[in-house]
Design an enzyme around this catalytic site. Structure first.
Site, PDB file in Angstrom:
ATOM      1  CG  ASP A 292     106.110  55.060 103.960  1.00 45.30           C
ATOM      2  OD1 ASP A 292     107.028  55.612 104.581  1.00 45.30           O
ATOM      3  OD2 ASP A 292     106.275  54.456 102.890  1.00 45.30           O
ATOM      4  CD  GLU A 334     107.929  59.463 104.552  1.00 48.17           C
ATOM      5  OE1 GLU A 334     109.135  59.726 104.384  1.00 48.17           O
ATOM      6  OE2 GLU A 334     107.268  58.867 103.691  1.00 48.17           O
TER       7      GLU A 334
END
Ligand code: GLC
Length: 657
Positions: A292, A334
């Protein structure tokens, strides 16, 4: 057989390495495998770490601890996972195969708990998934937690969802059923209640150095001059004052919310701690780690502190270390950033094959929604033509919607090339998808209006953005039909583009926006919850009835999955080439692969459109055309020498042998 030797001279103590391996790994074959992998990948790990930390006082400490951490993690890896490693080393392109189709789910919203997911696994199988992304499920902080992206403990499962034993059971079951499991690892920041942050607050200097913090505003102010704001609306600024930190209080770097503390990756111990976490999660049986917010991991004064080259070193070092211990596990970046920056995460040049295997194709998603609103293909085609080439050993995640908002990442340059004004077009898209624009079919909401840039991002479920919600409200059968066709078109394009197509939970049934989040104070100020609804199992019960909307959409998605899985040419390694169809309402993409050539045509308008056969022949489609999606739905006007596409129709054309 003589034990294999590995070039361990760059380790502080090669003998200790061999002793440790002997002590911890009982099986000589396992030791050999480990040595072989060290030989192959350790150099990549060390190269990247050296670039980052060779001058750091903790460099020797890092070199001493790293082999030990790798050997310990390998010793803890279960035999079943070691076989899985072998299978994936034998088929390293497993994630690029045409049979790959993914789904995204919140555990609680799908089935309450992990055990609930186990009970509903047949639904995922019936849909035909080979990849399931379970949204954040590690123990988050209590209260506000950004949908689970503020992790309190990376080694335990969110208590509301179950425990580690449940998780292992689920991952084993998914693997046994040919479904790869993806989970989120928030590598850029931790919750401010994570034990490292707690120790930092308690005055432990070692842990204070795990985060980026400043005694006064001078550096934060200097950084802020170039930093954008991710959540300008509910979390403005990038730094938060914590009076209890340090001697007289400190400003902590908080890119996202004040409760998410950015980690300090200039400290090698942070890289090592996070490696331990990645290895631990891989050993639970995770196939894909969604890293992330990776672009934010390294800061540099005078820049926007995203996509710094050091981020690639951090990833390369993790990637190589994981390949030694658990090669079955791959990385998904991401990185919702500009295309030139984005492709770097897939590994270019000297980093080819050394970074993330997959990454989100944010541009494709944005361009599809843009094309649908404007009913024009030119910006889509131009922007994709200007995308840098993608490495053939990596794959895109193609998607229509995810749990986040849609930010209009359309560049001024590409807009100008097709005669559009970038800012005006972006404003149009926000107006269109919020439903403000006269004639809009969409029902979305504006997320994070930024008065400085005039940016307005959009929240909403696919079906609501594509017109289904409005059509149902007006009970207009023609409008319902058009909305279904729009959804089918969007999914048909992402299924054919190359990469792993992801179906966002509920899209396969046409689930609409959910306003119930407004009643939950921990969610109410974040309208991304509009498109994070609980699974509607009543709607799902209609899926086999094609007279219902859910049944129609289920059939559409199932059909796409089936056709894709029978079309090996959709393997990601092929090339994806956008083409001008000479018809402003029709997008065209050619897929070229040694196993076949496919031309995707998509009508972006509600009225039938014609594409000249000459255009199709120029794209090297000569001979008898067939539509892989529907052999009966290919209309060729012999007189005018044109293909006629019905409203919002998408064809996957190939030529018959
Ligand atoms: C990622 C997530 C998003 C979250 C952010 C901060 O972008 O997708 O939902 O808010 O990271 O962790």
């Amino acid at each position: 057989m003589q034990p294999l030797t590995v070039q361990t001279m760059h380790l502080p103590n090669p003998t200790t390495f061999d002793d440790l391996l002997d002590q911890q790994i009982a099986n000589p074959r396992d030791r050999d495998i480990f040595r072989l992998r060290m030989q192959r990948h350790f150099g990549d790990c060390l190269e990247a770490l050296g670039a980052l930390y060779a001058q750091h006082p903790a460099w020797t400490q890092l070199l001493e601890q790293l082999p030990e951490r790798l050997i310990t993690a390998y010793a803890q890896r279960r035999d079943a996972l070691k076989i899985h490693d072998l299978a994936r080393e034998i088929q390293p392109d497993w994630f690029a195969e045409a049979n790959m189709v993914g789904g995204i789910y919140y555990v609680d919203r799908l089935a309450g708990t992990l055990r609930g997911v186990i009970e509903h696994i047949h639904y995922l199988q019936e849909l035909g998934l080979t990849y399931v992304h379970l949204m954040p499920l590690l123990q988050p902080r209590h209260g506000l937690n950004d949908g689970g992206y503020a992790v309190l403990d990376y080694r335990s499962i969110d208590q509301r969802l179950g425990n580690v034993a449940d998780f292992i059971e689920l991952s084993d079951l998914l693997r046994a059923n040919g479904i790869s499991l993806c989970i989120d690892v928030v590598v850029n920041h931790t919750a401010k209640e994570h034990e490292w942050a707690v120790k930092a607050r308690a005055g432990d200097a070692q842990y204070l150095d795990y985060y980026l913090s400043f005694a006064d505003r001078s550096l934060p102010d200097a950084y802020e001059q170039h930093l954008p704001e991710v959540f300008p609306d509910f979390a403005p600024g990038n730094f938060t004052w914590y009076p209890e930190l340090g001697e007289h209080g400190r400003w902590v770097w908080t890119t996202f919310n004040e409760f998410q503390w950015d980690l300090n990756y200039t400290n090698p111990m942070v890289w090592l701690e996070m490696l331990d976490i990645l290895l631990y999660l891989a050993n639970l049986g995770v196939d894909v780690l969604r890293l992330d917010a990776v672009p934010f991991m390294w800061k540099r004064l005078g820049t926007n502190c995203q996509n710094q080259p050091e981020v690639l070193d951090l990833l390369q070092a993790w990637r190589a270390a994981m390949r030694i211990v658990c090669p079955a596990t791959i990385f998904k970046a991401e990185a919702i950033v500009a295309p030139d920056d984005l492709v770097q995460y897939l590994g270019l040049g000297r980093r080819t094959g050394k970074l993330c295997e997959i990454a989100y194709h944010n541009s494709l998603m944005v361009l599809l929604w843009s094309a649908l609103a404007s009913q024009r293909a030119d910006l889509f085609t131009q922007s994709l033509l200007n995308m840098p080439a993608t490495p053939s050993n990596a794959a895109w995640i193609t998607y229509v919607r995810c749990h986040d908002d849609i930010g209009w990442a359309v560049t001024d340059h590409n807009a100008a090339l097709v005669g559009e004004d970038g800012p005006l077009h972006r404003q149009f898209l926000s107006a269109w998808y919020s439903g403000e624009f006269a004639g809009s079919f969409a029902r979305g909401e504006v997320f994070q209006y930024n008065p400085l840039t005039n940016d307005r991002r959009i929240s909403g479920m696919t079906a609501s953005l594509a017109g289904l919600e409005q059509a149902l409200e007006t009970a207009d059968p023609a409008a319902i039909e058009l909305a279904i066709r729009r959804i089918a078109l969007l999914y048909a394009v992402i299924f054919s583009f190359g990469g792993i197509p992801l179906i966002y939970m509920g899209d396969e049934l046409g689930m609409l926006n959910d306003h119930s989040y407004l009643h939950d104070p921990t969610k109410a100020n974040d309208n991304r919850w509009l498109h994070r609804p609980a699974m509607d199992w009543c709607l799902a019960a209609q899926r086999h009835d094609p007279s219902t909307i859910a049944g129609r959409l289920w059939q559409v998605v199932r059909h796409l999955i089936q056709v894709r899985q029978q079309t090996p040419a959709l393997h990601s390694a092929g090339q994806t080439l956008p083409i001008w169809t000479q018809q402003r309402h029709v997008l065209g993409v050619v897929r070229v692969h040694p196993l076949g050539r496919i031309l995707v045509l998509g009508n972006l308008s509600a009225t039938p459109q014609r594409v000249s056969l000459a255009v199709i022949q120029q794209a090297s489609f000569v001979g008898r055309l067939q539509n892989l999606l529907d052999a009966d739905a290919l209309t060729i006007d012999i007189q005018s020498h044109e293909i006629v596409l019905d409203s919002y129709q998408c064809c996957w054309l190939s030529t018959q042998a």
